[in-house]
Design an enzyme around this catalytic site. Structure first.
Site, PDB file in Angstrom:
ATOM      1  CB  ILE A  12      -0.972  -0.009   1.206  1.00 52.84           C
ATOM      2  CG1 ILE A  12      -1.780  -1.322   1.236  1.00 52.84           C
ATOM      3  CG2 ILE A  12      -1.909   1.187   1.149  1.00 52.84           C
ATOM      4  CD1 ILE A  12      -2.564  -1.548   2.514  1.00 52.84           C
ATOM      5  CG  LEU A  33      14.137  -2.922   2.042  1.00 54.30           C
ATOM      6  CD1 LEU A  33      15.416  -3.008   1.207  1.00 54.30           C
ATOM      7  CD2 LEU A  33      12.963  -2.481   1.150  1.00 54.30           C
ATOM      8  CG  ASN A  35       6.068  -8.582   3.881  1.00 52.66           C
ATOM      9  OD1 ASN A  35       6.422  -9.687   3.459  1.00 52.66           O
ATOM     10  ND2 ASN A  35       4.815  -8.166   3.805  1.00 52.66           N
ATOM     11  CB  SER A 124      -6.914  -3.296  10.048  1.00 58.46           C
ATOM     12  OG  SER A 124      -7.629  -4.423   9.633  1.00 58.46           O
ATOM     13  CE1 TYR A 148      -1.832  -6.175  11.169  1.00 62.46           C
ATOM     14  CE2 TYR A 148      -4.097  -6.943  10.918  1.00 62.46           C
ATOM     15  CZ  TYR A 148      -3.083  -6.080  10.562  1.00 62.46           C
ATOM     16  OH  TYR A 148      -3.299  -5.114   9.607  1.00 62.46           O
ATOM     17  CE  LYS A 152      -2.198  -2.536  11.535  1.00 65.06           C
ATOM     18  NZ  LYS A 152      -1.191  -1.582  11.087  1.00 65.06           N
ATOM     19  CG  PHE A 177     -13.407  -2.276   4.896  1.00 68.57           C
ATOM     20  CD1 PHE A 177     -13.186  -1.041   5.506  1.00 68.57           C
ATOM     21  CD2 PHE A 177     -14.343  -3.117   5.460  1.00 68.57           C
ATOM     22  CE1 PHE A 177     -13.893  -0.657   6.651  1.00 68.57           C
ATOM     23  CE2 PHE A 177     -15.064  -2.741   6.597  1.00 68.57           C
ATOM     24  CZ  PHE A 177     -14.833  -1.509   7.185  1.00 68.57           C
ATOM     25  CG  ASN A 197      -1.404 -15.651   4.804  1.00 67.98           C
ATOM     26  OD1 ASN A 197      -1.297 -16.869   4.969  1.00 67.98           O
ATOM     27  ND2 ASN A 197      -0.503 -14.789   5.236  1.00 67.98           N
ATOM     28  N   PRO A 292     -10.917 -20.801  10.632  1.00 62.79           N
ATOM     29  CG  PRO A 292      -9.787 -22.192  12.142  1.00 62.79           C
ATOM     30  CD  PRO A 292      -9.869 -21.838  10.681  1.00 62.79           C
ATOM     31  CG  ASP A 294     -12.192 -16.362   7.426  1.00 64.79           C
ATOM     32  OD1 ASP A 294     -11.317 -15.586   7.826  1.00 64.79           O
ATOM     33  OD2 ASP A 294     -12.090 -17.050   6.386  1.00 64.79           O
TER      34      ASP A 294
HETATM   35  P1  NAD Z   1       3.472  -4.593   3.515  1.00 72.40           P
HETATM   36  O1  NAD Z   1       4.039  -5.670   4.377  1.00 72.40           O
HETATM   37  O2  NAD Z   1       3.526  -4.750   2.052  1.00 72.40           O
HETATM   38  O3  NAD Z   1       4.145  -3.183   3.901  1.00 72.40           O
HETATM   39  C1  NAD Z   1       4.607  -2.891   5.192  1.00 72.40           C
HETATM   40  C2  NAD Z   1       6.052  -2.413   5.052  1.00 72.40           C
HETATM   41  O4  NAD Z   1       6.571  -2.081   6.343  1.00 72.40           O
HETATM   42  C3  NAD Z   1       6.972  -3.488   4.463  1.00 72.40           C
HETATM   43  O5  NAD Z   1       7.678  -2.926   3.363  1.00 72.40           O
HETATM   44  C4  NAD Z   1       7.913  -3.833   5.610  1.00 72.40           C
HETATM   45  O6  NAD Z   1       9.202  -4.186   5.152  1.00 72.40           O
HETATM   46  C5  NAD Z   1       7.902  -2.563   6.425  1.00 72.40           C
HETATM   47  N1  NAD Z   1       8.193  -2.732   7.855  1.00 72.40           N
HETATM   48  C6  NAD Z   1       7.635  -3.598   8.731  1.00 72.40           C
HETATM   49  N2  NAD Z   1       8.138  -3.417   9.958  1.00 72.40           N
HETATM   50  C7  NAD Z   1       9.043  -2.394   9.874  1.00 72.40           C
HETATM   51  C8  NAD Z   1       9.879  -1.731  10.801  1.00 72.40           C
HETATM   52  N3  NAD Z   1       9.926  -2.081  12.090  1.00 72.40           N
HETATM   53  N4  NAD Z   1      10.664  -0.719  10.373  1.00 72.40           N
HETATM   54  C9  NAD Z   1      10.671  -0.348   9.064  1.00 72.40           C
HETATM   55  N5  NAD Z   1       9.890  -0.938   8.144  1.00 72.40           N
HETATM   56  C10 NAD Z   1       9.076  -1.953   8.539  1.00 72.40           C
HETATM   57  O7  NAD Z   1       1.963  -4.366   3.999  1.00 72.40           O
HETATM   58  P2  NAD Z   1       0.794  -3.536   3.333  1.00 72.40           P
HETATM   59  O8  NAD Z   1      -0.235  -4.487   2.830  1.00 72.40           O
HETATM   60  O9  NAD Z   1       1.332  -2.487   2.429  1.00 72.40           O
HETATM   61  O10 NAD Z   1       0.179  -2.871   4.642  1.00 72.40           O
HETATM   62  C11 NAD Z   1       0.603  -1.598   5.100  1.00 72.40           C
HETATM   63  C12 NAD Z   1      -0.076  -1.306   6.434  1.00 72.40           C
HETATM   64  O11 NAD Z   1      -1.490  -1.396   6.258  1.00 72.40           O
HETATM   65  C13 NAD Z   1       0.289  -2.295   7.539  1.00 72.40           C
HETATM   66  O12 NAD Z   1       0.406  -1.569   8.757  1.00 72.40           O
HETATM   67  C14 NAD Z   1      -0.908  -3.217   7.593  1.00 72.40           C
HETATM   68  O13 NAD Z   1      -1.094  -3.765   8.880  1.00 72.40           O
HETATM   69  C15 NAD Z   1      -2.052  -2.281   7.220  1.00 72.40           C
HETATM   70  N6  NAD Z   1      -3.200  -2.987   6.627  1.00 72.40           N
HETATM   71  C16 NAD Z   1      -3.023  -3.781   5.538  1.00 72.40           C
HETATM   72  C17 NAD Z   1      -4.123  -4.479   5.014  1.00 72.40           C
HETATM   73  C18 NAD Z   1      -3.966  -5.401   3.822  1.00 72.40           C
HETATM   74  O14 NAD Z   1      -4.862  -6.228   3.600  1.00 72.40           O
HETATM   75  N7  NAD Z   1      -2.903  -5.287   3.022  1.00 72.40           N
HETATM   76  C19 NAD Z   1      -5.396  -4.367   5.604  1.00 72.40           C
HETATM   77  C20 NAD Z   1      -5.532  -3.527   6.701  1.00 72.40           C
HETATM   78  C21 NAD Z   1      -4.432  -2.842   7.214  1.00 72.40           C
HETATM   79  N1  UFG Z   2     -10.580 -17.009   1.309  1.00 74.05           N
HETATM   80  C1  UFG Z   2     -10.714 -18.265   0.755  1.00 74.05           C
HETATM   81  N2  UFG Z   2      -9.577 -18.931   0.380  1.00 74.05           N
HETATM   82  C2  UFG Z   2      -8.331 -18.398   0.540  1.00 74.05           C
HETATM   83  C3  UFG Z   2      -8.207 -17.112   1.108  1.00 74.05           C
HETATM   84  C4  UFG Z   2      -9.356 -16.446   1.497  1.00 74.05           C
HETATM   85  O1  UFG Z   2     -11.817 -18.770   0.605  1.00 74.05           O
HETATM   86  O2  UFG Z   2      -7.339 -19.067   0.196  1.00 74.05           O
HETATM   87  C5  UFG Z   2     -11.800 -16.272   1.680  1.00 74.05           C
HETATM   88  C6  UFG Z   2     -11.882 -15.960   3.173  1.00 74.05           C
HETATM   89  O3  UFG Z   2     -12.489 -17.014   3.864  1.00 74.05           O
HETATM   90  C7  UFG Z   2     -12.708 -14.659   3.160  1.00 74.05           C
HETATM   91  C8  UFG Z   2     -12.292 -13.981   1.849  1.00 74.05           C
HETATM   92  O4  UFG Z   2     -11.748 -15.009   1.038  1.00 74.05           O
HETATM   93  O5  UFG Z   2     -14.073 -14.968   3.068  1.00 74.05           O
HETATM   94  C9  UFG Z   2     -11.246 -12.902   2.028  1.00 74.05           C
HETATM   95  O6  UFG Z   2     -10.140 -13.440   2.754  1.00 74.05           O
HETATM   96  P1  UFG Z   2      -8.755 -12.637   2.893  1.00 74.05           P
HETATM   97  O7  UFG Z   2      -7.823 -13.525   3.659  1.00 74.05           O
HETATM   98  O8  UFG Z   2      -8.309 -12.147   1.575  1.00 74.05           O
HETATM   99  O9  UFG Z   2      -9.150 -11.354   3.755  1.00 74.05           O
HETATM  100  P2  UFG Z   2      -9.793 -11.230   5.203  1.00 74.05           P
HETATM  101  O10 UFG Z   2     -11.011 -10.398   5.058  1.00 74.05           O
HETATM  102  O11 UFG Z   2      -9.928 -12.536   5.864  1.00 74.05           O
HETATM  103  O12 UFG Z   2      -8.630 -10.463   6.005  1.00 74.05           O
HETATM  104  C10 UFG Z   2      -8.234  -9.150   5.622  1.00 74.05           C
HETATM  105  C11 UFG Z   2      -6.771  -8.916   5.987  1.00 74.05           C
HETATM  106  C12 UFG Z   2      -6.569  -8.977   7.475  1.00 74.05           C
HETATM  107  C13 UFG Z   2      -7.507  -8.055   8.159  1.00 74.05           C
HETATM  108  C14 UFG Z   2      -8.934  -8.334   7.723  1.00 74.05           C
HETATM  109  C15 UFG Z   2      -9.916  -7.341   8.296  1.00 74.05           C
HETATM  110  O13 UFG Z   2      -5.951  -9.892   5.369  1.00 74.05           O
HETATM  111  O14 UFG Z   2      -5.248  -8.561   7.776  1.00 74.05           O
HETATM  112  O15 UFG Z   2      -9.035  -8.237   6.300  1.00 74.05           O
HETATM  113  O16 UFG Z   2      -9.600  -6.079   7.849  1.00 74.05           O
HETATM  114  F1  UFG Z   2      -7.401  -8.235   9.506  1.00 74.05           F
END
Ligand code: NAD
Ligand code: UFG
Length: 343
Positions: A12, A33, A35, A124, A148, A152, A177, A197, A292, A294
């Site tokens: 993001i 870096l 992740n 989140s 996790y 948040k 979302f 995941n 589990p 979900d």
């Molecule tokens: P991402 O893992 O791609 O990006 C997070 C970045 O932070 C990575 O580049 C990682 O290397 C860096 N990082 C982690 N810990 C660090 C540290 N201690 N110091 C410096 N850098 C560090 O994840 P993303 O999907 O881009 O998510 C960004 C943020 O949004 C996260 O806080 C995540 O929890 C939140 N978020 C993501 C989602 C989603 O589905 N992707 C949903 C809700 C919230």
């Molecule tokens: N799903 C499958 N098969 C898969 C993966 C997901 O059927 O292999 C289904 C899940 O059961 C769910 C939907 O697809 O119904 C979306 O699942 P995701 O894992 O993509 O997303 P979630 O909504 O479960 O979780 C996401 C983020 C979490 C965050 C949550 C709430 O990954 O970090 O939204 O904001 F906590």
């Protein structure tokens, strides 16, 4: 004056950096870096044709972090950096609390010292205590069900306490979302390490032949077709939401939470069928037990963000799947090349 983006090399963060640069902001990234891959920073430069400062540091390293504030005139911070895998957080809770919570406290201490009191924080939808209540509003009850989610929620509370102690802070808590898709150039996108995941990266791995079939977690939920429903949001719309939030924190004080979602829900089977349509590929799947923890349904009421940030998601579900597929096709190994298979 620059915007500091923690975690800006990530999924993001990288998309948000592109939109910030396109809007004329100066951008500084710090990312360890853990992740992500330095190539995403090169791609941000390639897309925007603009320069960007990158510091390969960890939020836990306070001295290095402070040097970034000493070297630059920072106006506001967008704080993405953190660990984000729910299942992993259950196995490694101390790592999650240390990285996410301690990292944020370090950041806030240094911001305070350098009088930078404007922050946009990545929260989140997982912070909501929801059970089939329909569209989720920001004033719904909050509760976390795993480490996790607790990081948040704790960080949201820490930031609120900070404002109580000093009302010159201005903070937006953005509750995302389900971010999906990629930049329309196909140059940056989601690059999960190992087996994904989340649903959409998993589907696109099946479409390209890296994984044999998708497991659909349950088809006995109280939804249209029995599979889980989520509010998928295009990552570029999400990135643009951060621009609006930055404008808001730069012009006001206080702490405000906003849902960043579309307000629409799609089921797992609907997502499979839309992805098949845009990619022209067959997505093999089988129905297995529920995962589990979900929820059946989770989607946003995005009214507050529209009213107060003047932001709404405009990209539809087909565009989300099409852009995710284009990213996958152009980058079958993510940011890694065959010559350098490791990160
Ligand atoms: P991402 O893992 O791609 O990006 C997070 C970045 O932070 C990575 O580049 C990682 O290397 C860096 N990082 C982690 N810990 C660090 C540290 N201690 N110091 C410096 N850098 C560090 O994840 P993303 O999907 O881009 O998510 C960004 C943020 O949004 C996260 O806080 C995540 O929890 C939140 N978020 C993501 C989602 C989603 O589905 N992707 C949903 C809700 C919230
Ligand atoms: N799903 C499958 N098969 C898969 C993966 C997901 O059927 O292999 C289904 C899940 O059961 C769910 C939907 O697809 O119904 C979306 O699942 P995701 O894992 O993509 O997303 P979630 O909504 O479960 O979780 C996401 C983020 C979490 C965050 C949550 C709430 O990954 O970090 O939204 O904001 F906590």
């Amino acid at each position: 004056m620059a915007i500091l983006v923690t975690g800006g090399a990530g999924y993001i963060g990288s998309h948000t950096c592109v939109e910030l640069l396109n809007a004329g902001y100066e951008v500084i990234i710090i990312d360890n870096l853990y992740n992500s891959n330095i190539e995403s920073v090169n791609r941000i430069r390639e897309i925007t044709k603009k320069d960007i400062k990158f510091y390969p540091t960890d939020l836990i390293d306070r001295d290095y972090l402070e040097s970034v504030f000493l070297e630059n005139k920072i106006e506001a911070v967008i704080h993405f950096a953190g660990y984000k895998a729910v299942g992993e957080s259950v196995k490694l809770p101390l790592d999650y609390y240390h990285n996410n919570v301690t990292g944020t406290i370090n950041l806030c201490r240094i911001m305070q010292k350098y009088n930078v009191k404007k922050m946009v924080f990545s929260s989140s939808a997982t912070v909501y205590d929801v059970y089939e209540r329909g569209a989720i509003c920001e004033d719904f009850p909050l509760k976390a069900y795993n480490p996790y989610g607790r990081t948040k929620l704790m960080i949201e509370e820490i930031l609120r306490d900070l404002y109580v102690s000093d009302d010159s802070w201005s903070i937006s808590l953005l509750r995302y979302f389900n971010p999906v898709g990629a930049h329309s150039s196909g140059l940056i996108g989601e690059d999960p390490q190992g087996i994904p995941n989340n649903l959409l990266p998993y589907i696109s791995n099946v479409a390209i032949g890296k994984l044999p079939e998708l497991q659909v977690f349950g088809n006995d939920y109280p939804t249209l077709d029995g599979t889980g429903v989520r509010d998928y949001i295009h990552v570029v719309d999400l990135a643009l939401g951060h621009l609006k939030a930055i404008e808001k924190v730069l012009s006001t004080i206080g702490v405000n939470a906003y849902n960043l979602g579309t307000g629409n829900g799609y089921s797992v089977l609907e997502m499979i069928h839309i992805f098949e349509k845009v990619s022209g590929k067959n997505i093999a799947y089988k129905i297995v037990n529920r995962r589990p923890g979900d929820l059946a349904i989770c989607y946003a009421d995005p009214t507050k963000a529209k009213a107060e940030l003047n932001w709404a998601a405009i990209r539809g579900i087909e565009e989300m799947c099409k852009d995710a597929w284009q990213w996958q096709l152009k980058n079958p190994h993510g940011y890694r090349t065959l010559e350098s298979p490791k990160k």
